[in-house]
Design a protein around this motif. Structure first.
Motif, PDB file in Angstrom:
ATOM      1  N   GLU A 154     -10.985   3.755 -16.142  1.00  8.87           N
ATOM      2  CA  GLU A 154     -10.981   3.578 -17.590  1.00  8.87           C
ATOM      3  C   GLU A 154      -9.902   4.473 -18.166  1.00  8.87           C
ATOM      4  O   GLU A 154      -9.753   5.630 -17.767  1.00  8.87           O
ATOM      5  N   SER A 155      -9.178   3.940 -19.114  1.00  8.57           N
ATOM      6  CA  SER A 155      -8.163   4.722 -19.819  1.00  8.57           C
ATOM      7  C   SER A 155      -8.852   5.591 -20.863  1.00  8.57           C
ATOM      8  O   SER A 155      -9.589   5.080 -21.713  1.00  8.57           O
ATOM      9  N   TYR A 156      -8.629   6.888 -20.797  1.00  2.70           N
ATOM     10  CA  TYR A 156      -9.222   7.798 -21.769  1.00  2.70           C
ATOM     11  C   TYR A 156      -8.751   7.468 -23.185  1.00  2.70           C
ATOM     12  O   TYR A 156      -9.542   7.470 -24.125  1.00  2.70           O
ATOM     13  N   GLU A 157      -7.469   7.166 -23.313  1.00  3.67           N
ATOM     14  CA  GLU A 157      -6.900   6.935 -24.643  1.00  3.67           C
ATOM     15  C   GLU A 157      -7.344   5.627 -25.283  1.00  3.67           C
ATOM     16  O   GLU A 157      -7.591   5.571 -26.483  1.00  3.67           O
TER      17      GLU A 157
ATOM     18  N   LEU B 138     -12.009   8.154 -14.907  1.00  6.76           N
ATOM     19  CA  LEU B 138     -11.457   8.273 -16.247  1.00  6.76           C
ATOM     20  C   LEU B 138     -10.060   8.874 -16.105  1.00  6.76           C
ATOM     21  O   LEU B 138      -9.917  10.031 -15.698  1.00  6.76           O
ATOM     22  N   LEU B 139      -9.036   8.072 -16.386  1.00  9.83           N
ATOM     23  CA  LEU B 139      -7.661   8.540 -16.253  1.00  9.83           C
ATOM     24  C   LEU B 139      -7.031   8.762 -17.621  1.00  9.83           C
ATOM     25  O   LEU B 139      -7.262   7.996 -18.558  1.00  9.83           O
ATOM     26  N   TYR B 140      -6.248   9.794 -17.699  1.00  9.56           N
ATOM     27  CA  TYR B 140      -5.514  10.130 -18.906  1.00  9.56           C
ATOM     28  C   TYR B 140      -4.072   9.661 -18.734  1.00  9.56           C
ATOM     29  O   TYR B 140      -3.562   9.599 -17.613  1.00  9.56           O
ATOM     30  N   ALA B 141      -3.385   9.379 -19.836  1.00 11.73           N
ATOM     31  CA  ALA B 141      -1.986   8.957 -19.764  1.00 11.73           C
ATOM     32  C   ALA B 141      -1.147  10.005 -19.041  1.00 11.73           C
ATOM     33  O   ALA B 141      -0.264   9.662 -18.249  1.00 11.73           O
ATOM     34  N   HIS B 142      -1.450  11.289 -19.255  1.00 13.76           N
ATOM     35  CA  HIS B 142      -0.638  12.325 -18.608  1.00 13.76           C
ATOM     36  C   HIS B 142      -0.845  12.375 -17.093  1.00 13.76           C
ATOM     37  O   HIS B 142      -0.025  12.937 -16.379  1.00 13.76           O
ATOM     38  N   ASP B 143      -1.929  11.764 -16.586  1.00 10.77           N
ATOM     39  CA  ASP B 143      -2.121  11.685 -15.129  1.00 10.77           C
ATOM     40  C   ASP B 143      -1.033  10.812 -14.487  1.00 10.77           C
ATOM     41  O   ASP B 143      -0.731  10.960 -13.306  1.00 10.77           O
ATOM     42  N   LEU B 144      -0.479   9.894 -15.268  1.00 10.35           N
ATOM     43  CA  LEU B 144       0.517   8.949 -14.762  1.00 10.35           C
ATOM     44  C   LEU B 144       1.954   9.392 -15.016  1.00 10.35           C
ATOM     45  O   LEU B 144       2.885   8.814 -14.443  1.00 10.35           O
ATOM     46  N   GLU B 145       2.162  10.391 -15.839  1.00  6.08           N
ATOM     47  CA  GLU B 145       3.513  10.808 -16.222  1.00  6.08           C
ATOM     48  C   GLU B 145       4.383  11.111 -15.011  1.00  6.08           C
ATOM     49  O   GLU B 145       3.968  11.809 -14.084  1.00  6.08           O
ATOM     50  N   GLY B 146       5.586  10.558 -15.039  1.00  6.01           N
ATOM     51  CA  GLY B 146       6.553  10.819 -13.991  1.00  6.01           C
ATOM     52  C   GLY B 146       6.311  10.082 -12.689  1.00  6.01           C
ATOM     53  O   GLY B 146       7.045  10.276 -11.725  1.00  6.01           O
ATOM     54  N   THR B 147       5.283   9.252 -12.625  1.00  8.75           N
ATOM     55  CA  THR B 147       4.987   8.538 -11.375  1.00  8.75           C
ATOM     56  C   THR B 147       5.556   7.123 -11.356  1.00  8.75           C
ATOM     57  O   THR B 147       5.663   6.529 -10.287  1.00  8.75           O
ATOM     58  N   GLY B 148       5.825   6.583 -12.527  1.00 12.54           N
ATOM     59  CA  GLY B 148       6.270   5.201 -12.612  1.00 12.54           C
ATOM     60  C   GLY B 148       5.131   4.207 -12.479  1.00 12.54           C
ATOM     61  O   GLY B 148       5.348   2.998 -12.424  1.00 12.54           O
ATOM     62  N   LEU B 149       3.915   4.701 -12.404  1.00 10.59           N
ATOM     63  CA  LEU B 149       2.738   3.841 -12.246  1.00 10.59           C
ATOM     64  C   LEU B 149       2.092   3.533 -13.585  1.00 10.59           C
ATOM     65  O   LEU B 149       2.180   4.313 -14.536  1.00 10.59           O
ATOM     66  N   THR B 150       1.407   2.393 -13.635  1.00  7.00           N
ATOM     67  CA  THR B 150       0.596   2.012 -14.792  1.00  7.00           C
ATOM     68  C   THR B 150      -0.878   2.070 -14.388  1.00  7.00           C
ATOM     69  O   THR B 150      -1.202   2.197 -13.205  1.00  7.00           O
ATOM     70  N   MET B 151      -1.752   1.949 -15.351  1.00 11.97           N
ATOM     71  CA  MET B 151      -3.189   1.891 -15.054  1.00 11.97           C
ATOM     72  C   MET B 151      -3.481   0.700 -14.146  1.00 11.97           C
ATOM     73  O   MET B 151      -4.300   0.801 -13.231  1.00 11.97           O
ATOM     74  N   ASP B 152      -2.810  -0.424 -14.383  1.00 11.01           N
ATOM     75  CA  ASP B 152      -3.004  -1.602 -13.526  1.00 11.01           C
ATOM     76  C   ASP B 152      -2.610  -1.302 -12.088  1.00 11.01           C
ATOM     77  O   ASP B 152      -3.284  -1.737 -11.151  1.00 11.01           O
ATOM     78  N   ASP B 153      -1.519  -0.559 -11.898  1.00 12.44           N
ATOM     79  CA  ASP B 153      -1.084  -0.189 -10.545  1.00 12.44           C
ATOM     80  C   ASP B 153      -2.151   0.643  -9.843  1.00 12.44           C
ATOM     81  O   ASP B 153      -2.446   0.420  -8.663  1.00 12.44           O
ATOM     82  N   VAL B 154      -2.698   1.610 -10.547  1.00  9.41           N
ATOM     83  CA  VAL B 154      -3.717   2.482  -9.955  1.00  9.41           C
ATOM     84  C   VAL B 154      -4.966   1.668  -9.619  1.00  9.41           C
ATOM     85  O   VAL B 154      -5.552   1.830  -8.552  1.00  9.41           O
ATOM     86  N   ALA B 155      -5.345   0.773 -10.523  1.00  8.67           N
ATOM     87  CA  ALA B 155      -6.539  -0.047 -10.295  1.00  8.67           C
ATOM     88  C   ALA B 155      -6.381  -0.945  -9.069  1.00  8.67           C
ATOM     89  O   ALA B 155      -7.352  -1.194  -8.354  1.00  8.67           O
ATOM     90  N   ALA B 156      -5.175  -1.394  -8.803  1.00  7.96           N
ATOM     91  CA  ALA B 156      -4.933  -2.313  -7.681  1.00  7.96           C
ATOM     92  C   ALA B 156      -4.507  -1.599  -6.396  1.00  7.96           C
ATOM     93  O   ALA B 156      -4.346  -2.241  -5.357  1.00  7.96           O
ATOM     94  N   ALA B 157      -4.374  -0.303  -6.432  1.00  4.71           N
ATOM     95  CA  ALA B 157      -3.770   0.443  -5.322  1.00  4.71           C
ATOM     96  C   ALA B 157      -4.458   0.259  -3.977  1.00  4.71           C
ATOM     97  O   ALA B 157      -3.789   0.165  -2.950  1.00  4.71           O
ATOM     98  N   PHE B 158      -5.762   0.201  -3.933  1.00  2.00           N
ATOM     99  CA  PHE B 158      -6.471   0.169  -2.654  1.00  2.00           C
ATOM    100  C   PHE B 158      -7.110  -1.173  -2.343  1.00  2.00           C
ATOM    101  O   PHE B 158      -7.588  -1.373  -1.233  1.00  2.00           O
ATOM    102  N   ASP B 159      -7.154  -2.047  -3.311  1.00  2.00           N
ATOM    103  CA  ASP B 159      -7.635  -3.415  -3.100  1.00  2.00           C
ATOM    104  C   ASP B 159      -8.957  -3.463  -2.328  1.00  2.00           C
ATOM    105  O   ASP B 159      -9.142  -4.267  -1.427  1.00  2.00           O
TER     106      ASP B 159
END
Length: 147
Positions: A86-89, A105-126
């Protein structure tokens, strides 16, 4: 790095129970919990519980952590595998079948500098629980995070 940034903010008990569960999965000492009611098998199988027959009161056991801490730790590895975040924001839920009780619960700053989106993280392990457990353990190795 996203996982490490997130777990750097966790309370010690759920972090430790998730780490114990992930390690048990990776080392093959335990099989995946497939039903939430099976959580008690984890500390027992991994030698994290002492069980004593308390006579008339039945079995008494102590794991050093309470039931909720074990359930959160175990559930967090499954949620990571299935992309239940879930996006905190925004409050938006991600994942194929978000679990109403356990999610990251992910924060926008958890993704900073990674080039990833919330969708990418959600799909990462399938849904790959073992891959998620490996990633979680790698994230634990870099704690604490230097922000």
């Amino acid at each position: 790095m996203v996982i490490a940034r997130q777990i750097d903010q966790w309370e010690p008990a759920p972090l430790q129970t998730a780490r114990i569960y992930a390690d048990g999965l990776v080392t093959g000492k335990i099989t995946a919990v497939t039903d939430a009611s099976e959580w008690e098998t984890v500390p027992i199988t991994l030698g994290q519980a002492t069980i004593q027959d308390d006579g008339a009161n039945g079995r008494n056991w102590n794991t050093g952590f309470d039931a909720e801490e074990w359930q959160i730790g175990i559930g967090s590895i499954h949620s990571l595998a299935h992309g239940d975040i879930e996006s905190y924001e925004t409050g938006r839920r991600y994942g194929a079948e978000p679990d109403p009780g356990t999610f990251w619960l992910l924060y926008a700053h958890d993704l900073e500098g990674t080039g990833l989106t919330m969708d990418d993280v959600a799909a990462a392990f399938d849904g790959d629980l073992l891959a998620a457990a490996h990633a979680f353990l790698r994230a634990c190795e870099v704690l604490p995070i230097q922000w």
